[in-house]
Design an enzyme around this catalytic site. Structure first.
Site, mmCIF file in Angstrom:
data_model
loop_
_atom_site.group_PDB
_atom_site.id
_atom_site.type_symbol
_atom_site.label_atom_id
_atom_site.label_comp_id
_atom_site.label_asym_id
_atom_site.label_seq_id
_atom_site.Cartn_x
_atom_site.Cartn_y
_atom_site.Cartn_z
ATOM 1 N N GLU A 35 0.807 -1.319 -0.097
ATOM 2 C CA GLU A 35 0.194 0.174 0.033
ATOM 3 C C GLU A 35 0.894 1.284 -0.134
ATOM 4 O O GLU A 35 0.387 2.448 -0.408
ATOM 5 C CB GLU A 35 -0.899 0.042 1.255
ATOM 6 C CG GLU A 35 -2.162 -0.942 1.040
ATOM 7 C CD GLU A 35 -1.741 -2.175 1.530
ATOM 8 O OE1 GLU A 35 -0.883 -2.701 1.888
ATOM 9 O OE2 GLU A 35 -3.067 -2.825 2.062
ATOM 10 N N GLY A 36 1.828 1.287 0.438
ATOM 11 C CA GLY A 36 2.889 2.299 0.395
ATOM 12 C C GLY A 36 3.450 2.852 -1.238
ATOM 13 O O GLY A 36 3.119 4.010 -1.485
ATOM 14 N N HIS A 37 3.614 1.658 -1.756
ATOM 15 C CA HIS A 37 3.857 2.177 -3.210
ATOM 16 C C HIS A 37 2.712 2.286 -3.974
ATOM 17 O O HIS A 37 2.627 3.278 -4.660
ATOM 18 C CB HIS A 37 4.353 0.707 -3.674
ATOM 19 C CG HIS A 37 5.555 0.137 -3.512
ATOM 20 N ND1 HIS A 37 5.682 -0.960 -2.453
ATOM 21 C CD2 HIS A 37 7.070 0.477 -3.308
ATOM 22 C CE1 HIS A 37 6.971 -1.277 -2.261
ATOM 23 N NE2 HIS A 37 7.752 -0.465 -2.758
ATOM 24 N N ILE A 175 2.925 5.243 4.673
ATOM 25 C CA ILE A 175 1.880 4.388 4.920
ATOM 26 C C ILE A 175 2.089 3.385 6.073
ATOM 27 O O ILE A 175 3.352 2.690 5.926
ATOM 28 C CB ILE A 175 1.470 3.861 3.718
ATOM 29 C CG1 ILE A 175 1.207 4.954 2.433
ATOM 30 C CG2 ILE A 175 -0.105 2.862 3.877
ATOM 31 C CD1 ILE A 175 -0.178 5.892 2.878
ATOM 32 N N LYS A 183 4.861 0.126 6.595
ATOM 33 C CA LYS A 183 5.039 -0.897 5.666
ATOM 34 C C LYS A 183 6.137 -1.071 4.645
ATOM 35 O O LYS A 183 6.704 0.165 4.539
ATOM 36 C CB LYS A 183 3.762 -0.475 4.361
ATOM 37 C CG LYS A 183 2.433 -0.556 4.992
ATOM 38 C CD LYS A 183 1.439 -1.245 4.252
ATOM 39 C CE LYS A 183 -0.059 -1.060 4.932
ATOM 40 N NZ LYS A 183 -0.744 -2.363 4.767
ATOM 41 N N SER A 184 6.581 -2.258 4.643
ATOM 42 C CA SER A 184 7.816 -2.378 3.941
ATOM 43 C C SER A 184 7.920 -3.614 3.209
ATOM 44 O O SER A 184 7.351 -4.801 3.725
ATOM 45 C CB SER A 184 9.037 -2.251 4.902
ATOM 46 O OG SER A 184 10.380 -2.707 4.306
ATOM 47 N N SER A 185 8.575 -3.757 1.942
ATOM 48 C CA SER A 185 8.503 -5.109 1.482
ATOM 49 C C SER A 185 9.553 -6.178 2.606
ATOM 50 O O SER A 185 9.356 -7.237 2.183
ATOM 51 C CB SER A 185 9.586 -4.922 0.080
ATOM 52 O OG SER A 185 8.990 -3.814 -0.588
HETATM 53 P P1 AMP Z 1 11.295 0.495 -2.557
HETATM 54 O O1 AMP Z 1 10.340 -0.426 -3.420
HETATM 55 O O2 AMP Z 1 11.282 0.019 -1.070
HETATM 56 O O3 AMP Z 1 12.570 1.032 -2.968
HETATM 57 O O4 AMP Z 1 10.423 1.844 -2.479
HETATM 58 C C1 AMP Z 1 9.924 2.534 -3.526
HETATM 59 C C2 AMP Z 1 9.294 3.648 -3.076
HETATM 60 O O5 AMP Z 1 8.323 3.595 -2.177
HETATM 61 C C3 AMP Z 1 10.228 4.774 -2.353
HETATM 62 O O6 AMP Z 1 9.971 6.142 -2.764
HETATM 63 C C4 AMP Z 1 9.767 4.421 -0.947
HETATM 64 O O7 AMP Z 1 10.107 5.626 -0.113
HETATM 65 C C5 AMP Z 1 8.366 4.273 -1.161
HETATM 66 N N1 AMP Z 1 7.749 3.794 0.011
HETATM 67 C C6 AMP Z 1 8.277 2.236 0.516
HETATM 68 N N2 AMP Z 1 7.489 1.996 1.629
HETATM 69 C C7 AMP Z 1 6.641 3.150 1.707
HETATM 70 C C8 AMP Z 1 5.702 3.460 2.959
HETATM 71 N N3 AMP Z 1 5.403 2.527 3.716
HETATM 72 N N4 AMP Z 1 4.713 4.447 2.455
HETATM 73 C C9 AMP Z 1 5.253 5.392 1.629
HETATM 74 N N5 AMP Z 1 6.085 4.859 0.719
HETATM 75 C C10 AMP Z 1 6.614 3.971 0.866
#
Ligand code: AMP
Length: 280
Positions: A35-37, A175, A183-185
């Site tokens: 949901e963050g993405h 998010i 939220k995090s992968s």
């Molecule tokens: P990543 O796939 O982890 O490299 O993240 C890709 C983009 O999504 C980056 O700009 C992150 O900051 C953003 N992102 C990852 N997790 C979140 C979250 N929980 N809330 C908002 N944005 C996020």
């Protein structure tokens, strides 16, 4: 929604859009979308005629002993979510499409040397390099980044200014899960017990916000936050720090806008969280 694996395909699709005078938003990701993405893609869809999501686990931002191989991947699911959120194109290149024996990297000094840059010395060089490449391939009008990776966002903003990219950088709020965990992968790495322990990060954020709002020094903010994390047996602090919101250097007194950021190991999984505080 289209998908593309090559730089040439992306260029020709974007060229057609630009001929029609359409604006383009870019959302760079490493996939395994949540949901963050989704919030970034949705925002990009609201603010642009066309949206490109890049879905690429970028090898140059991982250190030798980090989780490049085990990083979670699910391209089919990513495509479904991207389409639901309004994406028009998902760019999913192989590493060999993005890197052919590279000798050129984009680096940024000062801002990359604190916080995550201490434990991950080549990380931001990899991020700046891949984001520069994506900017050159997609030539977006706007690009969307999460405040979750606050140091990365500050670095990209500075890189865009320094290198005259002429791209609007849009920062989007963190998010969280209902219980507060950002939220995090990488949350998929956590066992049930670790998932509970990981709540110490968002609890520390909440406490930090209370203490800083009361007008306390950086030291008091940090000690209140560290106390919460140190009470959790599965947690090990990498850093908790109060830094200037622009140059990412530690500050003792909260006189200008600051970022309060942390990285904490829960078992073997390194998680990050943060909040910004604006001085009125
Ligand atoms: P990543 O796939 O982890 O490299 O993240 C890709 C983009 O999504 C980056 O700009 C992150 O900051 C953003 N992102 C990852 N997790 C979140 C979250 N929980 N809330 C908002 N944005 C996020």
């Amino acid at each position: 929604m289209k998908t593309a694996n090559t730089v040439n395909e992306v260029r020709s699709i974007v060229r057609e859009w630009k001929k029609q005078g359409l604006s383009v938003g870019l959302v760079p990701t490493m996939g395994f979308l949540h949901e963050g993405h989704a919030s970034l893609i949705k925002r990009a869809h609201e603010e642009n005629d066309r949206v490109v999501v890049s879905d690429f686990v970028n090898p140059t931002q991982f250190g030798p002993n980090e989780d490049l191989e085990s990083y979670p991947r699910d391209f089919e699911r990513d495509c479904r979510l991207s389409e639901e959120m309004g994406a028009d194109l998902v760019f999913h290149p192989e590493p060999s499409e993005m890197y052919h024996d590279p000798h050129t990297y984009v680096t940024i000094d000062t801002l990359s040397e604190t916080l995550c840059g201490v434990t991950r010395p080549i990380h931001f060089r990899g991020v700046c390099t891949v984001v520069s490449k994506l900017f050159n391939i997609v030539t977006p009008d706007r690009a969307y980044f999460g405040q979750k990776d606050a140091q990365q966002l500050a670095i990209i903003r500075k890189m865009v200014l320094d290198m005259n990219y002429g791209i609007e950088i849009v920062g989007c709020p963190i998010i969280r899960e209902e219980d507060g965990l950002a939220k995090s992968s990488r949350n998929t790495y956590l066992s049930e017990e670790e998932r509970k322990a990981a709540l110490c990060l968002s609890r520390a954020v909440k406490k930090g916000q209370e203490v800083i709002s009361a007008g306390c020094s950086s030291e008091s903010v940090l000690s209140a936050m560290k106390k919460i994390i140190e009470a959790e047996p599965l947690a090990k602090i990498d850093y908790v720090s109060v830094v200037d919101a622009l140059d990412m250097q530690p500050v003792d007194k909260v006189e200008k806008d600051v970022l309060v950021a942390m990285a904490v190991y829960i078992g073997k999984t390194r998680l990050i969280d943060n909040f910004s505080f604006e001085v009125a």
